[in-house]
Design a protein around this motif. Structure first.
Motif, PDB file in Angstrom:
ATOM      1  N   ASP A 164      37.770  32.232  46.272  1.00 61.13           N
ATOM      2  CA  ASP A 164      37.711  31.719  45.032  1.00 61.13           C
ATOM      3  C   ASP A 164      36.156  31.990  45.000  1.00 61.13           C
TER       4      ASP A 164
ATOM      5  N   ALA B 204      34.309  32.361  41.814  1.00 58.08           N
ATOM      6  CA  ALA B 204      34.125  31.983  40.405  1.00 58.08           C
ATOM      7  C   ALA B 204      32.383  31.357  40.608  1.00 58.08           C
TER       8      ALA B 204
ATOM      9  N   VAL C 256      30.550  32.485  35.134  1.00 54.69           N
ATOM     10  CA  VAL C 256      32.129  32.724  34.616  1.00 54.69           C
ATOM     11  C   VAL C 256      32.584  31.530  33.942  1.00 54.69           C
TER      12      VAL C 256
ATOM     13  N   GLN D 110      34.341  30.803  30.207  1.00 53.43           N
ATOM     14  CA  GLN D 110      35.573  30.145  30.048  1.00 53.43           C
ATOM     15  C   GLN D 110      35.407  29.084  28.846  1.00 53.43           C
TER      16      GLN D 110
ATOM     17  N   ASN E  49      42.229  33.851  29.000  1.00 57.26           N
ATOM     18  CA  ASN E  49      43.415  33.651  30.527  1.00 57.26           C
ATOM     19  C   ASN E  49      44.229  34.749  30.307  1.00 57.26           C
TER      20      ASN E  49
ATOM     21  N   LYS F 149      46.353  37.699  32.033  1.00 57.94           N
ATOM     22  CA  LYS F 149      46.502  38.175  33.341  1.00 57.94           C
ATOM     23  C   LYS F 149      47.586  39.189  33.315  1.00 57.94           C
TER      24      LYS F 149
ATOM     25  N   ARG G  16      43.465  38.677  36.980  1.00 53.76           N
ATOM     26  CA  ARG G  16      43.805  37.429  37.166  1.00 53.76           C
ATOM     27  C   ARG G  16      43.001  36.372  36.243  1.00 53.76           C
TER      28      ARG G  16
ATOM     29  N   LEU H 160      41.336  36.385  32.980  1.00 58.40           N
ATOM     30  CA  LEU H 160      40.156  36.754  32.501  1.00 58.40           C
ATOM     31  C   LEU H 160      40.031  36.190  31.044  1.00 58.40           C
TER      32      LEU H 160
ATOM     33  N   PHE I 127      33.505  43.243  37.887  1.00 59.33           N
ATOM     34  CA  PHE I 127      34.714  42.888  38.134  1.00 59.33           C
ATOM     35  C   PHE I 127      35.386  43.547  39.643  1.00 59.33           C
TER      36      PHE I 127
ATOM     37  N   ASN J 191      39.087  40.042  38.855  1.00 60.40           N
ATOM     38  CA  ASN J 191      38.545  38.844  38.324  1.00 60.40           C
ATOM     39  C   ASN J 191      36.926  39.132  38.287  1.00 60.40           C
TER      40      ASN J 191
ATOM     41  N   GLN K  43      33.097  38.313  39.110  1.00 60.66           N
ATOM     42  CA  GLN K  43      32.365  37.859  39.991  1.00 60.66           C
ATOM     43  C   GLN K  43      31.086  37.352  39.394  1.00 60.66           C
TER      44      GLN K  43
ATOM     45  N   TYR L 200      34.819  38.883  49.121  1.00 61.22           N
ATOM     46  CA  TYR L 200      36.024  38.851  48.970  1.00 61.22           C
ATOM     47  C   TYR L 200      36.806  39.608  50.162  1.00 61.22           C
TER      48      TYR L 200
END
Length: 658
Positions: free
Chosen positions: A371, A373, A377, A381, A401, A403, A419, A421, A607, A611, A613, A658
């Protein structure tokens, strides 16, 4: 030499007929049945006494030469004529001179010598039902390859992305093919009538028009239906030609025998005619048979009254093709709009290999996603949630959101392309997405332009919901796909005229918009705009795709790697075009070039693995993350912890991305 012959006497039964037309009908039917059964005629002769009275002997004798073995006029046929006349004259004398033993005999007939005549080439005897069947069916490969070509080149998707709905597409394509087929068959019939082909000249033109009109509609619908099963033009072309020539040859070699065999069950014949090629052959066969009989007897061919003849199969063909036309039209339209119920999909359900369960129901997956985030980010949201709560979606693009999960087949795990967005963009902004191949950038673009449906979440484009109002959204967006979707036979100007009309431009406004678009992408000079796309280089095609995306002043423009394949000068010109365009619209583009992102984008998003970053302006991201290096290590899942400890020992300040 003494000859021993087996003789058999058959009682001839007289049959009264009310008119000469009835006599002709009975003789013709008997002749037809006799030929089909390969035996002698059921009717010996017919006598029409016309205006015969006690003072006038006027008789018309009809006989059929099929009674002889050679079906021609030879010595035995000449003898039969004399005998038939004697029978009629004897009957007349017995009726008029009752009780008087009188007779009037015709001893024999002899043909006079006649000069040799030149043979007349009758095309009707050379061009049988097989020829006409092939000629009409040759339109099927043309229509089918055209439809599959649009599918193979993704041209229909391109038109759909620019606002062309499925209903107008079907209506326009169907009307075009119907006009083409109608002109083809009309020219064929008119030309055949002019050169004297009896199949066109003698039969009722209304019956011919009805038959060919119904069949060409059935053929168009069949092409639409078959197009849903092919993705390659070459495969579709080969299969369609095999069907055309195969159905014609089977009709000539098999169906014709069943038609002429009166003992063959009629229901089975109707079942065979469910194949459109067989129904066409049967209709042409009936037209040719009636034309041949009409030419032989000097009368018209098939008329409306002949459709009720039990031997005539034209009525069955008209009814069968009409029903099949309607049913196949519904099936083809259903398959085109419901790909999930495609027969291939249904067969896949019966397969023993099923896809893996949802990623939510697979907690034991060995794939580990960290994770990562960041604060920006999370902040994005919160902004999206606030805007949705205030219902302030005008002049904005809001993704909430989003997906996208691609289900795995054959026990493969699911693929999480996007995932959750969340993104909010204002009018006049250019947003850039950077990331490696397979990060999910194209999946995001495909969801935003309606090519794939989101698994979860939604987006709002100027107040319109992505899940409900996609048809309205298409009218206000422009798309430059990752790969150029163009017609090779059309010019650049014709492309822009077509897509400009789809954006509701017309008249002088359309012409002006096309001229400006060609100039903006450097296709106006040297006449490049009037050359076919097949002669364009890769860079010229790319510039044309950008011009198509921007024509009509769309509110939102999606560009998937727009500068791919361009040289430095063309790339700089393209950047200037995008800078001018973003003043009036919102642009979302994907790229691999940080230089391009800095030049064009007001905001950037990195991206990775479906997701974001990080989010921010180019200057903010360079300030925040500048001076770092990315180390990529590929290893098996069981060695992941060992590699993590090794990196931690080498560089304690390293951060796992990642």
């Amino acid at each position: 030499m003494p000859l021993q012959l087996d003789m058999e006497c058959v009682q001839g039964l007289p049959m009264w007929c009310a008119s000469s037309s009835v006599i002709d009908r009975r003789l013709f039917n008997g002749y037809k049945r006799a030929n089909k059964r390969r035996r002698s005629n059921e009717f010996l002769a017919g006598y029409d006494f016309l205006d015969t009275s006690k003072g006038l002997f006027h008789v018309y004798v009809s006989y059929n030469s099929s009674f002889s073995r050679d079906n021609g006029h030879h010595s035995m046929t000449v003898l039969r004529v004399a005998r038939l006349v004697n029978m009629a004259s004897t009957a007349y004398l017995k009726q008029v001179l009752s009780g008087v033993n009188a007779e009037m005999r015709l001893e024999f007939l002899k043909e006079m010598p006649k000069a040799a005549i030149k043979m007349k080439l009758d095309l009707t005897t050379l061009l049988d039902a097989l020829f006409f069947t092939w000629t009409v069916q040759l339109l099927l490969p043309v229509i089918l390859t055209y439809l599959v070509y649009e599918k193979q080149q993704n041209l229909r998707l391109m038109m759909k992305m620019h606002g062309l709905k499925d209903g107008p597409y079907w209506l326009i394509s169907y009307s075009y093919f119907l006009s083409l087929s109608g002109a083809y068959v009309t020219f064929f019939a008119v030309f055949g009538s002019l050169i004297g082909l009896d199949i066109f000249r003698l039969n009722s033109y209304v019956i011919q028009f009805l038959f060919f009109f119904i069949y060409i509609n059935l053929q168009i619908v069949l092409a639409f239906l078959l197009a849903s099963f092919f993705s390659s033009v070459k495969t579709a072309s080969v299969i369609s030609y095999i069907y055309v020539f195969g159905s014609g040859l089977l009709g000539e070699a098999l169906l014709k025998l069943f038609i002429e065999d009166t003992t063959f069950p009629r229901p089975w014949l109707v079942i065979m005619e469910l194949v459109p090629g067989f129904s066409l052959y049967r209709g042409v066969y009936e037209l040719s048979e009636y034309a041949a009989a009409g030419s032989y007897m000097g009368k018209p061919g098939m008329q409306w009254g002949d459709l009720n003849d039990p031997i005539n199969g034209m009525k069955d063909v008209l009814i069968l093709t009409s029903i099949e036309w309607i049913l196949l039209l519904l099936v083809a339209y259903f398959l085109d709009h419901r790909p999930a119920w495609h027969p291939i999909f249904l067969f896949g359900i019966l397969s023993t290999k099923h896809s893996s369960p949802s990623y939510r129901a697979n907690p034991r997956s060995r794939r580990v996603f960290a994770d990562m985030a960041k604060d920006d980010v999370f902040l994005e949201q919160k902004v999206v949630k606030r805007l949705l709560k205030e219902m302030d979606t005008r002049n904005m693009i809001i993704c909430h959101n989003l997906k996208k999960v691609y289900r795995g087949n054959n026990r493969n795990p699911d693929k999480l392309a996007v995932r959750g967005l969340s993104l909010a963009l204002h009018k006049g902004q250019c947003f850039g997405m950077l990331g490696p191949n397979g990060a999910g950038k194209s999946s995001f673009i495909n969801m935003m332009i309606g090519l794939v449906a989101p698994t979860c979440g939604t987006a709002y484009i100027h107040g319109m919901d992505l899940r409900k109002d996609m048809n309205e959204i298409y009218a206000s967006i422009g798309v430059c796909p990752q790969h150029d979707l163009l017609w090779e036979t059309l010019t650049g100007r014709e492309h822009l005229l077509f897509y400009g009309r789809m954006k509701n431009l017309s008249g002088a406004a359309l012409v002006k918009a096309v001229e400006e678009s060609l100039k903006s992408v450097n296709l106006f000079h040297c006449g490049f705009g009037d050359k076919s796309v097949s002669k364009y280089s890769g860079g010229m095609k790319r510039r044309l795709s950008v011009a198509i995306a921007l024509i009509g002043n769309p509110k939102v423009v999606y560009m998937d790697e727009p500068s791919t394949g361009l040289d430095t000068i063309s790339r700089n010109d393209l950047w200037n075009i995008i800078k001018r365009a973003k003043k009036e619209c919102t642009i979302i583009l994907t790229t691999h070039s940080m230089e391009e992102a800095e030049e064009l984008c007001d905001r950037l998003g990195i991206f990775v693995s479906g997701n974001f970053q990080c989010l921010g302006t180019p200057k903010e991201l360079k300030t925040r993350y500048g001076g770092t290096r990315v180390l990529t290590i590929t290893t098996a899942a069981e060695h992941e912890e060992v590699v993590a400890r090794l990196i931690a020992e080498l560089s304690p300040s390293a951060v796992k991305v990642y």
